[in-house]
Design an enzyme around this catalytic site. Structure first.
Site, PDB file in Angstrom:
ATOM      1  NE  ARG A   2      -2.407   0.679   3.717  1.00 21.81           N
ATOM      2  CZ  ARG A   2      -2.186   1.589   4.660  1.00 21.81           C
ATOM      3  NH1 ARG A   2      -2.311   2.853   4.414  1.00 21.81           N
ATOM      4  NH2 ARG A   2      -1.825   1.203   5.864  1.00 21.81           N
ATOM      5  NE  ARG A   6      -0.280   7.685   1.915  1.00 17.52           N
ATOM      6  CZ  ARG A   6      -0.645   7.894   3.178  1.00 17.52           C
ATOM      7  NH1 ARG A   6      -1.405   8.908   3.495  1.00 17.52           N
ATOM      8  NH2 ARG A   6      -0.240   7.081   4.129  1.00 17.52           N
ATOM      9  NE  ARG A  15      -6.275  11.553  -4.838  1.00 12.75           N
ATOM     10  CZ  ARG A  15      -6.178  11.347  -3.540  1.00 12.75           C
ATOM     11  NH1 ARG A  15      -5.390  10.426  -3.080  1.00 12.75           N
ATOM     12  NH2 ARG A  15      -6.892  12.046  -2.672  1.00 12.75           N
ATOM     13  CG  ASP A  51      -8.663   1.915   0.651  1.00 12.54           C
ATOM     14  OD1 ASP A  51      -7.478   2.136   0.946  1.00 12.54           O
ATOM     15  OD2 ASP A  51      -9.513   1.604   1.513  1.00 12.54           O
ATOM     16  CE1 TYR A 128      -9.665   1.419   8.766  1.00 14.30           C
ATOM     17  CE2 TYR A 128      -9.518  -0.734   7.723  1.00 14.30           C
ATOM     18  CZ  TYR A 128      -8.905   0.399   8.236  1.00 14.30           C
ATOM     19  OH  TYR A 128      -7.544   0.504   8.225  1.00 14.30           O
TER      20      TYR A 128
HETATM   21  O1  1CP Z   1      -1.532  -1.338   4.224  1.00 10.75           O
HETATM   22  C1  1CP Z   1      -2.276  -2.298   4.463  1.00 10.75           C
HETATM   23  O2  1CP Z   1      -2.379  -2.805   5.587  1.00 10.75           O
HETATM   24  C2  1CP Z   1      -3.030  -2.877   3.294  1.00 10.75           C
HETATM   25  C3  1CP Z   1      -4.504  -2.992   3.443  1.00 10.75           C
HETATM   26  C4  1CP Z   1      -5.207  -1.657   3.435  1.00 10.75           C
HETATM   27  C5  1CP Z   1      -5.759  -0.977   4.533  1.00 10.75           C
HETATM   28  C6  1CP Z   1      -5.687  -1.366   5.985  1.00 10.75           C
HETATM   29  C7  1CP Z   1      -5.503  -0.918   2.270  1.00 10.75           C
HETATM   30  C8  1CP Z   1      -5.115  -1.348   0.905  1.00 10.75           C
HETATM   31  N1  1CP Z   1      -6.272   0.159   2.634  1.00 10.75           N
HETATM   32  C9  1CP Z   1      -6.426   0.169   4.018  1.00 10.75           C
HETATM   33  C10 1CP Z   1      -7.199   1.177   4.766  1.00 10.75           C
HETATM   34  C11 1CP Z   1      -6.630   2.529   4.574  1.00 10.75           C
HETATM   35  N2  1CP Z   1      -6.825   3.267   3.434  1.00 10.75           N
HETATM   36  C12 1CP Z   1      -5.752   3.243   5.427  1.00 10.75           C
HETATM   37  C13 1CP Z   1      -5.240   2.756   6.802  1.00 10.75           C
HETATM   38  C14 1CP Z   1      -5.929   3.448   7.917  1.00 10.75           C
HETATM   39  C15 1CP Z   1      -5.624   2.789   9.273  1.00 10.75           C
HETATM   40  O3  1CP Z   1      -4.505   2.949   9.773  1.00 10.75           O
HETATM   41  O4  1CP Z   1      -6.523   2.115   9.827  1.00 10.75           O
HETATM   42  C16 1CP Z   1      -5.443   4.453   4.774  1.00 10.75           C
HETATM   43  C17 1CP Z   1      -4.576   5.561   5.278  1.00 10.75           C
HETATM   44  C18 1CP Z   1      -6.133   4.449   3.521  1.00 10.75           C
HETATM   45  C19 1CP Z   1      -6.100   5.488   2.460  1.00 10.75           C
HETATM   46  C20 1CP Z   1      -5.309   5.118   1.260  1.00 10.75           C
HETATM   47  N3  1CP Z   1      -5.449   3.959   0.528  1.00 10.75           N
HETATM   48  C21 1CP Z   1      -4.348   5.931   0.604  1.00 10.75           C
HETATM   49  C22 1CP Z   1      -3.941   7.313   1.031  1.00 10.75           C
HETATM   50  C23 1CP Z   1      -4.834   8.293   0.371  1.00 10.75           C
HETATM   51  C24 1CP Z   1      -4.218   9.638   0.335  1.00 10.75           C
HETATM   52  O5  1CP Z   1      -4.202  10.229  -0.736  1.00 10.75           O
HETATM   53  O6  1CP Z   1      -3.770  10.103   1.385  1.00 10.75           O
HETATM   54  C25 1CP Z   1      -3.893   5.236  -0.524  1.00 10.75           C
HETATM   55  C26 1CP Z   1      -2.907   5.688  -1.563  1.00 10.75           C
HETATM   56  C27 1CP Z   1      -4.603   3.974  -0.544  1.00 10.75           C
HETATM   57  C28 1CP Z   1      -4.479   2.954  -1.617  1.00 10.75           C
HETATM   58  C29 1CP Z   1      -4.407   1.540  -1.219  1.00 10.75           C
HETATM   59  N4  1CP Z   1      -4.978   0.987  -0.103  1.00 10.75           N
HETATM   60  C30 1CP Z   1      -4.681  -0.354  -0.084  1.00 10.75           C
HETATM   61  C31 1CP Z   1      -3.921  -0.675  -1.251  1.00 10.75           C
HETATM   62  C32 1CP Z   1      -3.381  -2.033  -1.619  1.00 10.75           C
HETATM   63  C33 1CP Z   1      -3.799   0.504  -1.980  1.00 10.75           C
HETATM   64  C34 1CP Z   1      -3.225   0.656  -3.394  1.00 10.75           C
HETATM   65  C35 1CP Z   1      -1.765   0.547  -3.533  1.00 10.75           C
HETATM   66  C36 1CP Z   1      -1.021   1.861  -3.442  1.00 10.75           C
HETATM   67  O7  1CP Z   1      -1.583   2.913  -3.691  1.00 10.75           O
HETATM   68  O8  1CP Z   1       0.164   1.791  -3.179  1.00 10.75           O
END
Ligand code: 1CP
Length: 322
Positions: A2, A6, A15, A51, A128
Site C-alpha cells: 500500500r 503516496r 490527485r 482501496d 472499519y
Molecule cells: O496497508 C495495508 O495494511 C493494506 C490494506 C489496506 C488498509 C488497511 C488498504 C489497501 N487500505 C487500508 C485502509 C486505509 N486506506 C488506510 C489505513 C488506515 C488505518 O490505519 O486504519 C489508509 C490511510 C487508507 C487510504 C489510502 N489507501 C491511501 C492514502 C490516500 C491519500 O491520498 O492520502 C492510498 C494511496 C490507498 C491505496 C491503497 N490501499 C490499499 C492498497 C493495496 C492501496 C493501493 C496501492 C497503493 O496505492 O500503493
C-alpha cells in the site's frame, strides 16, 4: 504494498482536487497512478490503485477516506439490525464497471509487467465498518465476535461475498495475482481467528481459486506471526510476512513450504543506506529457504519516504538477483 505512490510528487500532482474514493472510480486516473511507481522504481509488478473500502462505496454505503486518517463511515455497523439493513452483496456486480475498466487500462499501461489485484479480508474491512474508522485495538469488533457471534458471522459473510466479487472482477479484467489484506488480523487469538475469521476469508480465496486456479493467492496480515499456518489454511498459496519474524522462522511454522512475500522493515527506509542494504540483503538471503520469495516491504511505504531511497533499494535488490 500500500501507498508506494503516496510519496511521489507525480502522484500528488494528479490527485490534486480529487478525493481518494473519486480517484479510485476514475479508470484512466487509476491506470496512471498504478503505473507511476512501476515507471519510477522499476519494480517487477504493479499493485492496483484502489482501496479495501471501495466495494462499500460501490454499494452506496456512506464511506469516505479522510486525508491523514483513513476510511471513515457515516454510520457504523454495530447491531443485528444494522447488518440486516446492509444492501444485498450481489448488487455490487452492477456497479463494478469502473473497476473492470480501471484494471483493463492498468494492464495495458503496464505492458509486460504483471498487475496484482487485491481486496480486504472480512475481519479488516468489518473492523472499519464496526469501529466507524481506523482504530488501534479493534475493541468493538472483537467484542462483537465474543458476545454477538451470530451478528458477527452475518457481517463477515457479507464482507466476504462483496470482497470476493470485487476481486473476481479484477481477475476477469487481467490481474495476474491477487492479494487479500487482513492487515489487522494480528490482533486476534489463534482460536478467534480460526472460528470467527478463517471460514469467511476462505470463501474469498475459494471464489478466486475456482475462477483462476493457477493465479498466485497472497495472504497478508501485520503482527500475525502466530497466525501464519491458519492464514495458509484459509486458502492462500503465498504468505505475506511483516518485518517481525525471520522468513526462515515463518516458513518453519507452516505445515508445508510455500512462497513467501515481504519482510523488509519499512523503518529501514529511514536508516543509513549502508544499514538498509545490509538488512535487505539479509532478508533476501534468508528468503532463499522458501520455494519462492516476492521481495517486498513488510508493510506499506510511509508517505514521508524519500522516493529516491525506494528507487535505489529496488536497483540494489535487482543487483543481488543478477
Ligand atoms: O496497508 C495495508 O495494511 C493494506 C490494506 C489496506 C488498509 C488497511 C488498504 C489497501 N487500505 C487500508 C485502509 C486505509 N486506506 C488506510 C489505513 C488506515 C488505518 O490505519 O486504519 C489508509 C490511510 C487508507 C487510504 C489510502 N489507501 C491511501 C492514502 C490516500 C491519500 O491520498 O492520502 C492510498 C494511496 C490507498 C491505496 C491503497 N490501499 C490499499 C492498497 C493495496 C492501496 C493501493 C496501492 C497503493 O496505492 O500503493
Amino acid at each position: 504494498m500500500r501507498q508506494a505512490g503516496r510519496s511521489l510528487p507525480e502522484y500528488r500532482k494528479v490527485r490534486e482536487g480529487i478525493s481518494m474514493l473519486d480517484a479510485c472510480l476514475t479508470p484512466d486516473l487509476v491506470a496512471e497512478i498504478t503505473a507511476q511507481p512501476v515507471r519510477r522504481h522499476r519494480v517487477d509488478a504493479g499493485i492496483f490503485f484502489s482501496d479495501i473500502v471501495v466495494p462499500l462505496r460501490l454499494l452506496g454505503i456512506g464511506v469516505d477516506i479522510k486525508p491523514g486518517v483513513g476510511p471513515v463511515l457515516d454510520k457504523p455497523v454495530r447491531t443485528a439490525a444494522d447488518v440486516a439493513a446492509l444492501p444485498s452483496p450481489e448488487l455490487i456486480d452492477d456497479a463494478l464497471a469502473p473497476i473492470s475498466e480501471a484494471v483493463s487500462l492498468s494492464v495495458k499501461e503496464l505492458g509486460t509487467t504483471p498487475l496484482i489485484g487485491f481486496c480486504g479480508a472480512p475481519f479488516t474491512v468489518a473492523s472499519y465498518m464496526v469501529e466507524g474508522g481506523p482504530s488501534k485495538q479493534h475493541v468493538r469488533t472483537r467484542a462483537m465476535i465474543l458476545s454477538e457471534p451470530a451478528t458477527w458471522h452475518r457481517l463477515a459473510e457479507w464482507v466476504a461475498e462483496v470482497s470476493a466479487r470485487f476481486l473476481a472482477a479484477q481477475v476477469r479484467a487481467g490481474a495476474r495475482a491477487v492479494q487479500v489484506f487482513d492487515s489487522w488480523a494480528g490482533h486476534l487469538s489463534v482460536d478467534n481467528y480460526r472460528e470467527a475469521v478463517a471460514p469467511h476469508t476462505q470463501r474469498v480465496f475459494s471464489h478466486i481459486a475456482e475462477l483462476a486456479p493457477e493465479l498466485p493467492r497472497i495472504h497478508f496480515a501485520v503482527g500475525a506471526s502466530h497466525l501464519l499456518p491458519q492464514m495458509l489454511d484459509a486458502g492462500a498459496s503465498v504468505i505475506g510476512v511483516d518485518h517481525r519474524i525471520r522468513l526462515s522462522q515463518a516458513l518453519s511454522s507452516l505445515p508445508r513450504a510455500v512462497p513467501l512475500q515481504g519482510n523488509i522493515d519499512p523503518a529501514s527506509l529511514f536508516a543509513s543506506e549502508e544499514a538498509r542494504f545490509k538488512h535487505a540483503a539479509q532478508v533476501v538471503a534468508d528468503g532463499a529457504c522458501a520455494p519462492g520469495h516476492v521481495v517486498n516491504l513488510g508493510h506499506g511505504v510511509p508517505p514521508e519516504t524519500d522516493p529516491q531511497v525506494l528507487t535505489d533499494l529496488v536497483s540494489f535488490l535487482h543487483g543481488i538477483r543478477a
